[in-house]
Design an enzyme around this catalytic site. Structure first.
Site, short mmCIF file in Angstrom:
data_model
loop_
_atom_site.label_atom_id
_atom_site.label_comp_id
_atom_site.label_asym_id
_atom_site.label_seq_id
_atom_site.Cartn_x
_atom_site.Cartn_y
_atom_site.Cartn_z
N CYS A 168 -11.19 14.27 5.28
CA CYS A 168 -12.12 13.33 5.71
C CYS A 168 -12.03 13.24 7.30
O CYS A 168 -10.74 13.26 7.89
CB CYS A 168 -11.99 11.85 5.22
SG CYS A 168 -12.34 11.79 3.30
N CYS A 225 0.96 -1.09 0.05
CA CYS A 225 0.05 0.04 0.11
C CYS A 225 1.11 1.06 0.18
O CYS A 225 1.88 1.48 0.99
CB CYS A 225 -0.72 0.02 1.26
SG CYS A 225 -1.79 1.34 1.51
#
Ligand code: SAH
Length: 346
Positions: free
Chosen positions: A116, A105
């Site tokens: 967010c 990742c």
């Protein structure tokens, strides 16, 4: 200033070599050193003459992505890496081991400006975009450090890849290029908070990569509470862009939904979600929220999460709860970097 030689695509490198009076096949050799043998220096390129290596050294550089820290989970052997870039900025990447292979990742930006509410990566805002070479560098270093092949890549670390679209696209082309690591497009996933015009542009590229859409709320109102980007793009627009992606690429979209206790994990939320997803050929990934210390968001109980999942499953939706990896190391996205940046500034 020296130019970053790892930033050139195969075709660009060929043109570049021609321009400095070198034969085209040199580009093939150099590209292989950089993107297959993962060389960090020109010295290593032993099939090039000393004169050419010196010429390259004078004009170009291979920007380092240097490991500062490595944490290894005792539970599941997940590795978390903190890398330093040439300007001193740091990014984090994660290696996850699955039965089907190693998955990495990576981060696509230093920081993030999407805001967010539950995400640690966005707290300090956006510092800068990562170059394609810096995105590749994270994967290359992990492969070198561990000596293991990386077979899957997810662009789900710090940053919004659709906010760094051109670099992201170049990165995809280079990672999947037959002259480089040649990772299959199907083994690549990009996660976005839902930047509609870019999802549509990406669809028109007709790549075979998986699109993961961060949904997190099943109504426009709920989504707005958690994700400021929802103020710009309405939920219906976002869903239409996902449909378009599926239509153009034939690739089933993954929806990500972070379960937050008391915010989006009720039976009513599950029903709304079913309403959205049941007519769509998609996959739903539920992620019990990773609590970060800067915010007061809690995970639902295991039982509640399972109830939520079962309800969706009964309606025929293809759903999984994401297995928590590396729970004993700086778990949530962006926390390792935040810890580092904070100690630096103290
Ligand atoms: N900017 C992209 C990719 C990075 S985040 C995006 O928004 O999709 C990757 C995923 O992890 C997103 O679904 C994101 O919403 C989620 N995420 C971020 N922080 C989290 C946390 N603390 N707990 C659970 N999921 C989180």
């Amino acid at each position: 200033m020296k130019k970053d030689i790892r930033a050139y695509t195969y075709e660009q490198l060929a043109a570049e070599m021609e321009q400095i009076g070198e034969k085209k096949f040199r580009a093939k050799q150099i590209y292989e050193w950089l993107h297959v043998k993962l060389a960090d220096s020109f010295e290593e390129m032993t099939n090039l003459s000393k004169a050419l290596r010196e010429k390259l050294e004078a004009e170009y550089e291979i920007l380092p992505v240097k490991m500062l820290e490595r944490q290894i989970s005792k539970i599941d052997a997940t590795n978390k890496f903190l890398f330093q870039l040439s300007d001193g900025n740091v990014v984090e990447s994660v290696l996850m081991r699955y039965k089907h292979g190693n998955s990495v990742c990576i981060s696509s930006q230093v920081g993030c400006r999407m805001g967010c509410r539950f995400c640690a990566s966005t707290i300090g805002g956006l510092e800068r975009n990562l170059s394609p070479s810096e995105m590749l560098g994270q994967i290359y270093q992990i492969q070198k450090i561990t000596g293991e092949r990386v077979s899957n890549v997810v662009v789900m670390g710090t940053g919004e890849p659709m906010d760094n679209y051109e670099n992201f696209l170049t990165f995809v082309r280079m990672l999947t290029d037959e002259h480089g690591l040649h990772i299959s497009q199907r083994n690549l996933t990009v996660s976005t908070c839902g930047i509609v015009p870019k999802i549509r542009e990406l669809a028109m590229e007709h790549l075979q990569i998986t699109l993961a859409l961060s949904l997190h709320g099943s109504t426009q109102e709920k989504r707005k509470q958690l994700m400021p980007v929802a103020n710009k793009y309405d939920l219906q627009e976002v869903l239409k862009a996902c449909d378009f992606y599926f239509q153009e690429t034939g690739r089933r979209v993954t929806f990500e939904y972070s379960l937050v206790h008391g915010v989006n994990d009720t039976q009513e939320d599950a029903e709304e979600l079913i309403g959205i997803l049941k007519s769509r050929n998609c996959h739903l990934n539920l992620i019990p929220v990773n609590p970060i210390k800067e915010r007061d968001f809690q995970q639902p109980s295991r039982k509640n999460a399972l109830n939520f999942k079962n309800k969706l499953e009964k309606s025929g939706i293809n759903v999984t709860i994401r297995r928590e990896m590396g729970a004993d190391i700086d778990g949530a996205c962006g926390q390792l970097r935040r810890r580092y940046v904070k100690t630096e500034n103290e």
